[in-house]
Design a protein around this motif. Structure first.
Motif, PDB file in Angstrom:
ATOM      1  N   LEU A 295       9.791  -2.337  -4.703  1.00  0.00           N
ATOM      2  CA  LEU A 295      10.369  -0.998  -4.849  1.00  0.00           C
ATOM      3  C   LEU A 295      10.273  -0.231  -3.532  1.00  0.00           C
ATOM      4  O   LEU A 295       9.187   0.131  -3.092  1.00  0.00           O
ATOM      5  CB  LEU A 295       9.645  -0.226  -5.954  1.00  0.00           C
ATOM      6  CG  LEU A 295      10.195   1.160  -6.279  1.00  0.00           C
ATOM      7  CD1 LEU A 295      11.571   1.032  -6.942  1.00  0.00           C
ATOM      8  CD2 LEU A 295       9.234   1.923  -7.176  1.00  0.00           C
ATOM      9  N   GLU A 296      11.410   0.006  -2.914  1.00  0.00           N
ATOM     10  CA  GLU A 296      11.413   0.754  -1.661  1.00  0.00           C
ATOM     11  C   GLU A 296      10.878   2.163  -1.892  1.00  0.00           C
ATOM     12  O   GLU A 296      11.162   2.785  -2.929  1.00  0.00           O
ATOM     13  CB  GLU A 296      12.827   0.819  -1.083  1.00  0.00           C
ATOM     14  CG  GLU A 296      13.374  -0.524  -0.608  1.00  0.00           C
ATOM     15  CD  GLU A 296      12.650  -1.045   0.625  1.00  0.00           C
ATOM     16  OE1 GLU A 296      11.952  -0.231   1.288  1.00  0.00           O
ATOM     17  OE2 GLU A 296      12.779  -2.230   0.927  1.00  0.00           O
ATOM     18  N   PRO A 297      10.107   2.719  -0.944  1.00  0.00           N
ATOM     19  CA  PRO A 297       9.528   4.057  -1.117  1.00  0.00           C
ATOM     20  C   PRO A 297      10.557   5.118  -1.467  1.00  0.00           C
ATOM     21  O   PRO A 297      10.276   6.048  -2.232  1.00  0.00           O
ATOM     22  CB  PRO A 297       8.878   4.328   0.238  1.00  0.00           C
ATOM     23  CG  PRO A 297       8.550   2.968   0.775  1.00  0.00           C
ATOM     24  CD  PRO A 297       9.664   2.074   0.311  1.00  0.00           C
ATOM     25  N   ALA A 298      11.771   4.983  -0.940  1.00  0.00           N
ATOM     26  CA  ALA A 298      12.800   5.996  -1.196  1.00  0.00           C
ATOM     27  C   ALA A 298      13.188   6.058  -2.667  1.00  0.00           C
ATOM     28  O   ALA A 298      13.705   7.075  -3.137  1.00  0.00           O
ATOM     29  CB  ALA A 298      14.036   5.700  -0.348  1.00  0.00           C
ATOM     30  N   ALA A 299      12.942   4.985  -3.413  1.00  0.00           N
ATOM     31  CA  ALA A 299      13.317   4.953  -4.824  1.00  0.00           C
ATOM     32  C   ALA A 299      12.225   5.497  -5.731  1.00  0.00           C
ATOM     33  O   ALA A 299      12.452   5.673  -6.934  1.00  0.00           O
ATOM     34  CB  ALA A 299      13.669   3.523  -5.241  1.00  0.00           C
ATOM     35  N   ALA A 300      11.053   5.761  -5.173  1.00  0.00           N
ATOM     36  CA  ALA A 300       9.922   6.191  -5.994  1.00  0.00           C
ATOM     37  C   ALA A 300      10.186   7.526  -6.685  1.00  0.00           C
ATOM     38  O   ALA A 300       9.816   7.725  -7.848  1.00  0.00           O
ATOM     39  CB  ALA A 300       8.661   6.280  -5.139  1.00  0.00           C
TER      40      ALA A 300
ATOM     41  N   ARG B 267       0.844  -1.198   0.000  1.00  0.00           N
ATOM     42  CA  ARG B 267       0.000   0.000   0.000  1.00  0.00           C
ATOM     43  C   ARG B 267       0.883   1.254   0.000  1.00  0.00           C
ATOM     44  O   ARG B 267       0.649   2.203  -0.758  1.00  0.00           O
ATOM     45  CB  ARG B 267      -0.925   0.003   1.216  1.00  0.00           C
ATOM     46  CG  ARG B 267      -1.839   1.238   1.275  1.00  0.00           C
ATOM     47  CD  ARG B 267      -2.616   1.298   2.569  1.00  0.00           C
ATOM     48  NE  ARG B 267      -3.580   0.218   2.690  1.00  0.00           N
ATOM     49  CZ  ARG B 267      -3.476  -0.806   3.535  1.00  0.00           C
ATOM     50  NH1 ARG B 267      -2.425  -0.896   4.348  1.00  0.00           N
ATOM     51  NH2 ARG B 267      -4.403  -1.741   3.588  1.00  0.00           N
ATOM     52  N   GLU B 268       1.908   1.250   0.854  1.00  0.00           N
ATOM     53  CA  GLU B 268       2.805   2.402   0.929  1.00  0.00           C
ATOM     54  C   GLU B 268       3.581   2.584  -0.372  1.00  0.00           C
ATOM     55  O   GLU B 268       3.721   3.700  -0.879  1.00  0.00           O
ATOM     56  CB  GLU B 268       3.787   2.231   2.089  1.00  0.00           C
ATOM     57  CG  GLU B 268       4.776   3.386   2.226  1.00  0.00           C
ATOM     58  CD  GLU B 268       5.824   3.148   3.299  1.00  0.00           C
ATOM     59  OE1 GLU B 268       6.539   4.101   3.642  1.00  0.00           O
ATOM     60  OE2 GLU B 268       5.944   1.994   3.776  1.00  0.00           O
ATOM     61  N   ARG B 269       4.050   1.503  -0.951  1.00  0.00           N
ATOM     62  CA  ARG B 269       4.903   1.592  -2.136  1.00  0.00           C
ATOM     63  C   ARG B 269       4.127   2.061  -3.357  1.00  0.00           C
ATOM     64  O   ARG B 269       4.624   2.895  -4.120  1.00  0.00           O
ATOM     65  CB  ARG B 269       5.577   0.235  -2.380  1.00  0.00           C
ATOM     66  CG  ARG B 269       6.601  -0.092  -1.293  1.00  0.00           C
ATOM     67  CD  ARG B 269       7.167  -1.494  -1.365  1.00  0.00           C
ATOM     68  NE  ARG B 269       8.045  -1.727  -0.217  1.00  0.00           N
ATOM     69  CZ  ARG B 269       8.753  -2.831  -0.012  1.00  0.00           C
ATOM     70  NH1 ARG B 269       8.685  -3.838  -0.886  1.00  0.00           N
ATOM     71  NH2 ARG B 269       9.525  -2.954   1.059  1.00  0.00           N
ATOM     72  N   ARG B 270       2.935   1.526  -3.559  1.00  0.00           N
ATOM     73  CA  ARG B 270       2.181   2.020  -4.723  1.00  0.00           C
ATOM     74  C   ARG B 270       1.731   3.460  -4.496  1.00  0.00           C
ATOM     75  O   ARG B 270       1.675   4.263  -5.431  1.00  0.00           O
ATOM     76  CB  ARG B 270       0.997   1.114  -5.026  1.00  0.00           C
ATOM     77  CG  ARG B 270      -0.112   1.069  -4.032  1.00  0.00           C
ATOM     78  CD  ARG B 270      -1.295   0.234  -4.523  1.00  0.00           C
ATOM     79  NE  ARG B 270      -2.367   0.228  -3.549  1.00  0.00           N
ATOM     80  CZ  ARG B 270      -2.514  -0.676  -2.589  1.00  0.00           C
ATOM     81  NH1 ARG B 270      -1.660  -1.688  -2.483  1.00  0.00           N
ATOM     82  NH2 ARG B 270      -3.518  -0.591  -1.726  1.00  0.00           N
ATOM     83  N   GLY B 271       1.434   3.810  -3.237  1.00  0.00           N
ATOM     84  CA  GLY B 271       1.049   5.181  -2.944  1.00  0.00           C
ATOM     85  C   GLY B 271       2.167   6.165  -3.230  1.00  0.00           C
ATOM     86  O   GLY B 271       1.935   7.263  -3.766  1.00  0.00           O
ATOM     87  N   GLU B 272       3.403   5.801  -2.886  1.00  0.00           N
ATOM     88  CA  GLU B 272       4.542   6.672  -3.136  1.00  0.00           C
ATOM     89  C   GLU B 272       4.774   6.872  -4.631  1.00  0.00           C
ATOM     90  O   GLU B 272       5.053   7.988  -5.086  1.00  0.00           O
ATOM     91  CB  GLU B 272       5.798   6.091  -2.486  1.00  0.00           C
ATOM     92  CG  GLU B 272       5.902   6.349  -1.004  1.00  0.00           C
ATOM     93  CD  GLU B 272       5.991   7.834  -0.685  1.00  0.00           C
ATOM     94  OE1 GLU B 272       6.818   8.529  -1.300  1.00  0.00           O
ATOM     95  OE2 GLU B 272       5.232   8.297   0.185  1.00  0.00           O
ATOM     96  N   VAL B 273       4.660   5.786  -5.394  1.00  0.00           N
ATOM     97  CA  VAL B 273       4.880   5.904  -6.836  1.00  0.00           C
ATOM     98  C   VAL B 273       3.815   6.789  -7.473  1.00  0.00           C
ATOM     99  O   VAL B 273       4.126   7.680  -8.281  1.00  0.00           O
ATOM    100  CB  VAL B 273       4.904   4.508  -7.496  1.00  0.00           C
ATOM    101  CG1 VAL B 273       4.885   4.626  -9.022  1.00  0.00           C
ATOM    102  CG2 VAL B 273       6.137   3.739  -7.045  1.00  0.00           C
TER     103      VAL B 273
END
Length: 439
Positions: free
Chosen positions: A414-419, A347-353
């Motif tokens: 995909l880590e959030p920091a890479a988004a 959820r966090e990762r798709r949200g960040e992207v």
């Protein structure tokens, strides 16, 4: 091209077999045109009717399609070929595979010991303990659990459900864009697909209504974590779709809830809406282990009987050892903790992207699941442009029927920091594409 491959045969069966060999060997590739009927008939000194019969058989089996004045061409994903995604080039970050993050997959049980002693798998195809656990699993989400069964994965279950109901040439309403393996499966079965447009809330009711009017005898969809678009049914959309489907009680409705525990959204199922023929299929591949080729299905009694009757005549049952492994993981606290962490992380990762793309003026869709769908004008330009920057994403062509172009980004690993870096590279690639081809 077809002109570089010599089709042979003196009968319809022989001509069709010659074309199939060419497709399997690569002599004919997707999109290659076959000779017009009369021209090929003259070349082979057979009647035009013989060639027409051969082409009809090839169409029925999904190897070729007819495009009106465009003639007959090899299908985009012919049934004799395995449309596997291209190998990820060395050194690239893989965002194309649709796979879960291995960090959130529990270790498979080191030793699973099913009950010992003589037992009849055919008379007891399902472990009673797992069957009880599965009923509770469906009940928790409002899916009627009066009739449940098991299969060797979601695609295996869906294929068996369709073969008991449909015949080659029948039509199935499918999400567009939709899961490419399902699209390939239907083509291999000789079934026709009718595209049903989707949005962030799933299938669009009017598009489904039109597909049913066009003769669809079955509907296959995902209520959440739709792949590749990411849509999930809202309560309102669920009610609208049920109303449409109630007008065609003879149509088989298959709900593919493939990512139930990690979808990141609640289930608004159609299966409790009073439909006559339905099944809800669930698997654990995406969150308990990619080698756990097991699925459970809840369905109406008629559908259950037909599915299990066909299963009995083929593989007979799902491995009790596999069932025991699934049961162990479903009840293991540490495994379930990982599942909950995976749902939160995805959820966090798709949200960040989506957020980072949005800040750069790029629209994206990812209401649930592990993927983000980004509409683009030129898929190849985007895929290749991102490749030069170290990213590997999936071109949307293999997911689409009539839907506009796009690319699918799997964000599970995909880590959030890479988004932010991904979004910045994406924006640069779009800018280069517009500069090259015009905005």
């Amino acid at each position: 091209m077809a002109t570089q491959y010599s089709i042979s045969g003196t009968t319809a069966k022989g001509i069709a077999a010659s074309v199939e060999r060419a497709v399997a060997d690569g002599g004919l590739e997707p999109g290659d045109a076959l000779p017009p009927v009369r021209r090929l008939a003259d070349e082979l000194t057979v009647s035009p009717g013989t060639v027409a019969t051969a082409y009809k058989e090839l169409r029925r089996r999904g190897l070729v399609v007819t495009r009106g004045r465009g003639g007959t061409v090899v299908a985009a994903a012919p049934a004799v070929a395995s449309r596997r995604p291209p190998k990820v080039p060395d050194g690239l970050i893989d965002l194309a595979g649709g796979h879960p993050d291995p960090a959130f997959l529990p270790d498979l049980p080191r030793l699973v010991t099913p009950s010992t002693g003589p037992r009849s798998h055919r008379s007891t195809p399902r472990l009673p303990e797992l069957e009880r656990r599965v009923r509770a699993w469906f009940d928790a989400d409002g899916v009627p659990s009066g009739a449940v069964t098991f299969a060797h994965g979601a695609l295996d279950c869906i294929a068996r459900l369709l073969t008991t109901e449909l015949r080659p040439g029948d039509a199935v309403a499918m999400e567009d864009p939709g899961y490419h393996h399902l699209l390939d499966l239907l083509q291999a079965m000789g079934l026709r697909t009718i595209a049903v447009a989707v949005d962030d809330e799933g299938m669009r009711p009017q598009a489904l209504r039109e597909a049913l009017r066009a003769g669809a005898r079955a509907v296959v969809y995902s209520p959440r974590a739709q792949n590749p678009y990411g849509g999930c049914f809202s309560g309102r959309r669920r009610d609208e779709l049920v109303e449409v489907l109630r007008q065609t009680p003879e149509v088989l409705v298959i709900e593919n809830d493939h990512a139930a525990e990690i979808a990141g959204s609640a289930l608004n199922t159609l299966t409790d809406g009073g439909l006559s023929r339905w099944a809800q299929v669930r698997t654990v591949t995406k969150y308990l282990g990619t080698d756990l080729r097991w699925a459970a299905a809840a369905c109406d009694p008629v559908t259950l009987a037909r599915h299990d009757g066909r299963l009995l005549l083929t593989s007979g049952w799902v491995s009790h050892l596999l069932q025991a492994a699934v049961l162990t993981l479903l009840d293991d606290p540490s495994a379930q903790l990982l599942v909950r962490r995976a749902e939160d992380a995805y959820r966090e990762r798709r949200g960040e992207v989506v957020k980072e793309l949005g800040q750069r003026g790029i629209a994206a869709h990812a209401a649930s699941g592990m993927n983000v769908w980004v509409p683009v004008r030129d898929e190849s330009a985007v895929v290749n442009g991102l490749r030069t920057r170290g990213w590997w994403v999936a071109a949307g062509a293999r997911f689409r029927m009539a839907a506009p172009p796009g690319v699918r980004i799997t964000v599970a690993g995909l880590e959030p920091a890479a988004a932010a870096r991904l979004a910045s590279d994406f924006a640069d690639v779009l800018g280069e594409s517009e500069a090259t081809y015009g905005g």
